[in-house]
Design an enzyme around this catalytic site. Structure first.
Site, PDB file in Angstrom:
ATOM      1  N   SER A  64       0.796  -1.236   0.000  1.00 14.30           N
ATOM      2  CA  SER A  64       0.000   0.000   0.000  1.00 14.30           C
ATOM      3  C   SER A  64       0.825   1.280   0.000  1.00 14.30           C
ATOM      4  O   SER A  64       0.250   2.370  -0.102  1.00 14.30           O
ATOM      5  CB  SER A  64      -0.949   0.020   1.203  1.00 14.30           C
ATOM      6  OG  SER A  64      -2.043  -0.830   0.968  1.00 14.30           O
ATOM      7  N   LYS A  67       0.150   3.825  -2.596  1.00 10.71           N
ATOM      8  CA  LYS A  67      -0.823   4.913  -2.470  1.00 10.71           C
ATOM      9  C   LYS A  67      -0.174   6.288  -2.282  1.00 10.71           C
ATOM     10  O   LYS A  67      -0.859   7.308  -2.379  1.00 10.71           O
ATOM     11  CB  LYS A  67      -1.783   4.624  -1.318  1.00 10.71           C
ATOM     12  CG  LYS A  67      -2.634   3.371  -1.511  1.00 10.71           C
ATOM     13  CD  LYS A  67      -3.589   3.163  -0.356  1.00 10.71           C
ATOM     14  CE  LYS A  67      -4.491   1.957  -0.555  1.00 10.71           C
ATOM     15  NZ  LYS A  67      -3.840   0.684  -0.194  1.00 10.71           N
ATOM     16  N   SER A 124      -5.868   3.386   4.616  1.00 10.05           N
ATOM     17  CA  SER A 124      -5.293   2.677   3.473  1.00 10.05           C
ATOM     18  C   SER A 124      -6.362   1.977   2.638  1.00 10.05           C
ATOM     19  O   SER A 124      -6.189   0.847   2.181  1.00 10.05           O
ATOM     20  CB  SER A 124      -4.244   1.658   3.940  1.00 10.05           C
ATOM     21  OG  SER A 124      -3.441   1.242   2.867  1.00 10.05           O
TER      22      SER A 124
END
Length: 386
Positions: A64, A67, A124
């Site tokens: 993640s 991101k 997230s």
């Protein structure tokens, strides 16, 4: 079902708050730091200088931490006026189908860009990431292309994105160095700290609890971002940022064996940077530099400013002083364009040049004509009568 998920989210928030502890005791300054991860980088944000690295260009799955680039493009779209924080974003069936970490968006559900950013930065949310990708570019595929284009622009040569949320997939990779580069870019948007530094919050009018997955935000002095990531393939990853005494550091960790090891390793890197280095300020971007004469212009003078910032990263105890010499032309001929170079500022230390920044015009000045002079006089006359 949705009510049950909201209750579970609140329980998770409480568990995270009660059950987490991280050691942030300062390490003794050392050129050798025990990093419990496959790859790591410590970078100073304003200069981009790497202060410490381990396997910094090894291509690895980022989970993640992907991101970070998703948020870069969101902030860029807001900055360019393409979207606003108050825009409503509608979740598609595809976005709602994302697994992993999520805020359980339902098809057709709407949230503002502001809440979507909160869902991405704090929780997230994979579903929120895809919803924002579709909102900005029409599809996740088009958004991912924009992510890769931005990566090339930033010099991220170890990176290839396949999705916008970091779920494990073939050929989706980056490096600790490239993560530091995109993190550095994200930190250029001051507003992003409103989201990166949230510890606990909620969505859906307080019905869905959020707890920040980046625990350094709560437990490390000066921490102000950025993003965690973990999957079975990527293991535990982190891009951590902190600011003290006017210096902003970025520590990136990839493939740490455990969650606690990624946080402790990042803390060690940040401790080392703050103990060993300092930033000496030269000039800020758009800093006023006076004005010069304009020949044959609608106005006799034009204001000047710096085209970029300049900072010098030095070892503590060796700061010294920075000398600067301003070299600009006496006058310029109209028409003058905004951002037109008219000189530079040369920085030196101990008689040696260490860098320079262009001096540019802060405004445009049109060339004078009889018609423009007449119009100007008429406006003055009308204003005087009023």
């Amino acid at each position: 079902m949705k009510k049950f998920l909201r209750i579970i989210s609140l329980v998770c928030v409480i568990s995270l708050l009660l059950g987490f502890a991280v050691v942030t005791k300062a390490e003794e300054p050392s050129a050798s730091i025990d990093i419990q991860a496959k790859s790591a980088v410590l970078m100073e944000q304003s200069t981009g200088k790497v202060l410490f690295e381990v396997n910094s260009h090894e291509k690895l799955p980022p989970a993640s931490v992907t991101k970070v680039m998703t948020m870069v493009l969101i902030m860029e779209a807001i900055d360019n006026g393409k979207i606003s924080f108050d825009d409503l974003v509608t979740c598609s069936e595809y976005a709602a189908s994302m697994g992993g970490s999520q805020v359980y968006l339902e098809p057709g559900e709407q949230m503002t860009v502001q809440d979507m950013l909160k869902a991405i930065a704090v929780a997230s949310g994979n579903d929120a990431s895809v919803a924002m990708a579709e909102h900005i570019c029409g599809s996740e595929e088009a958004f991912v292309k924009a992510m890769n284009d931005k990566a090339k622009e930033l010099g991220m040569n170890d990176t290839n994105f396949v999705n916008c949320n970091g779920l494990d997939t073939e050929n989706h990779y980056t490096s600790a160095y490239d993560i530091a580069l995109m993190s550095r870019e994200l930190l250029k948007y001051p507003k992003i700290h409103d989201y990166l530094t949230i510890w606990i919050d909620s969505l859906r009018e307080g019905k869905f609890g959020l707890a920040n997955t980046n625990k350094l935000v709560r437990f490390y002095k000066g921490a102000n971002g950025i993003k965690t990531g973990s999957t079975s393939k990527a293991l535990y990853c982190l891009s951590a940022s902190a600011q003290r005494d006017g210096m902003q550091l970025i520590a990136t960790i990839m493939a740490a064996p455990t969650s606690s090891q990624r946080f402790s390793s990042a803390s060690k890197l940040l401790d080392y940077g703050f103990a060993q280095y300092a930033v000496v300020r030269g000039v800020e971007k758009d800093e006023a530099v006076g004005e010069i004469n304009v020949s044959k212009g609608m106005y006799p003078k034009v204001k000047l400013q710096t085209a970029a910032e300049f900072n010098l990263l030095v070892e503590k105890g060796k700061q010294g002083s920075i000398d600067k010499k301003v070299n600009i032309t006496d006058n310029v001929m109209a028409p003058v364009e905004k951002g037109q170079k008219v000189g530079d500022i040369v920085f030196s230390s101990n008689g040696e040049e260490i860098g320079k920044v262009d001096v540019v015009t802060a405004e445009a000045i049109e060339k004078i004509t009889v018609g423009k002079v007449f119009n100007k006089l008429v406006k003055r006359w009308l204003n005087a009568r009023n």
